[in-house]
Design a protein around this motif. Structure first.
Motif, PDB file in Angstrom:
ATOM      1  N   GLN A   1      -3.954  -5.395  -2.572  1.00  0.00           N
ATOM      2  CA  GLN A   1      -5.340  -5.080  -2.933  1.00  0.00           C
ATOM      3  C   GLN A   1      -5.394  -3.925  -3.937  1.00  0.00           C
ATOM      4  N   GLY A   2      -6.467  -3.911  -4.732  1.00  0.00           N
ATOM      5  CA  GLY A   2      -6.787  -2.750  -5.538  1.00  0.00           C
ATOM      6  C   GLY A   2      -8.004  -2.059  -4.926  1.00  0.00           C
ATOM      7  N   LEU A   3      -9.149  -2.158  -5.613  1.00  0.00           N
ATOM      8  CA  LEU A   3     -10.383  -1.564  -5.081  1.00  0.00           C
ATOM      9  C   LEU A   3     -10.937  -2.312  -3.867  1.00  0.00           C
TER      10      LEU A   3
ATOM     11  N   SER B   1      -8.715  -7.724  -7.600  1.00  0.00           N
ATOM     12  CA  SER B   1      -9.506  -6.504  -7.726  1.00  0.00           C
ATOM     13  C   SER B   1      -8.856  -5.544  -8.701  1.00  0.00           C
ATOM     14  N   VAL B   2      -9.660  -4.601  -9.172  1.00  0.00           N
ATOM     15  CA  VAL B   2      -9.184  -3.610 -10.130  1.00  0.00           C
ATOM     16  C   VAL B   2      -8.114  -2.747  -9.474  1.00  0.00           C
ATOM     17  N   GLY B   3      -7.015  -2.542 -10.189  1.00  0.00           N
ATOM     18  CA  GLY B   3      -6.014  -1.586  -9.744  1.00  0.00           C
ATOM     19  C   GLY B   3      -6.213  -0.279 -10.502  1.00  0.00           C
TER      20      GLY B   3
ATOM     21  N   PHE C   1      -8.988   2.231  -2.365  1.00  0.00           N
ATOM     22  CA  PHE C   1      -7.732   2.753  -2.894  1.00  0.00           C
ATOM     23  C   PHE C   1      -6.560   1.992  -2.286  1.00  0.00           C
ATOM     24  N   GLY C   2      -6.522   0.679  -2.591  1.00  0.00           N
ATOM     25  CA  GLY C   2      -5.427  -0.156  -2.098  1.00  0.00           C
ATOM     26  C   GLY C   2      -4.151   0.064  -2.906  1.00  0.00           C
ATOM     27  N   LEU C   3      -3.158  -0.751  -2.589  1.00  0.00           N
ATOM     28  CA  LEU C   3      -1.825  -0.612  -3.180  1.00  0.00           C
ATOM     29  C   LEU C   3      -1.849  -0.604  -4.713  1.00  0.00           C
TER      30      LEU C   3
END
Length: 221
Positions: A113-115, A183-185, A121-123
């Motif tokens: 995940q990102g956002l 999702s956005v990183g 605050f994912g990986l």
């Protein structure tokens, strides 16, 4: 040392949560990346028998989707398994593996995940902020958020919302398969992330570089 990499690395959920709260404001959610000459996918998994995190990097040529370099690295795992804090297990090995590339890639495709994360605050965000590299979160399952099922055909997508905030997109990458959760990183906007994932996923459900990184990460067995 950049304060994005805390020293010592967190070992408790409370320490990790404080790092997430401190770093999440650094995530850049608009496009801020150079032309793509080299892209890399990262994947990691945990080996129960020796308590190691194995991180794999697959670097590919974005024009041909051919593998140009691969790296497999193992590191002792120092953080317990806590849902929502997976990055504290995987980021150290992933960033060490990426540091072995002769030059940094222009984009990271991250298996995670990102956002689309309870604290945004994912990986993919964590790895992007720590390395400074543009990153996209590509997850096989949903962590948080609600979405309507996208259409059955490749390229169909639907927005994912969590607490009334747009956090990602459920994207069908292959006709009739389960969607991926994009999702956005870091340094890549959500619409661009969706376009790039489709570009690098010509045939199967998973993007080609992520499939390669996943295969590499399992080679030690």
């Amino acid at each position: 040392m950049d304060d994005a990499i805390p020293d010592p690395w967190p070992t408790t959920e409370a320490e990790a949560r404080a790092v997430q709260e401190r770093l999440r404001g650094r995530v850049v959610t608009h496009d801020d990346f150079s032309p793509l000459h080299r892209i890399a996918a990262v994947d990691a998994h945990y080996s129960e028998s020796d308590r190691l995190t194995w991180a794999a990097v697959a670097e590919i040529d974005p024009r041909t989707l051919e593998l140009t370099r691969s790296i497999l690295l193992a590191q002792a795992t120092t953080f317990p398994y806590v849902p929502g804090f997976l990055s504290f297990r995987e980021v150290p090995a992933m960033s060490a593996a990426l540091a072995l590339l002769p030059e940094p890639p222009d984009l990271l495709l991250v298996d995670g995940q990102g956002l689309a994360h309870p604290r945004r605050f994912g990986l993919a965000c964590h790895l992007g902020v720590v390395t400074g590299l543009p990153a996209i979160g590509i997850a096989k399952s949903r962590l948080v958020g609600r979405y309507d099922e996208p259409g059955r055909e490749r390229g169909s997508s639907s927005p994912m919302f969590h607490r009334r905030e747009l956090i990602g997109v459920a994207l069908r990458t292959r006709d009739g398969t389960n969607p991926l959760f994009i999702s956005v990183g870091h340094r890549v906007s959500l619409p661009t992330a969706v376009d790039l994932v489709l570009r690098f996923t010509p045939k199967w459900r998973l993007p080609e570089p992520i499939r390669l990184a996943d295969a590499i990460s399992r080679m030690h067995h």
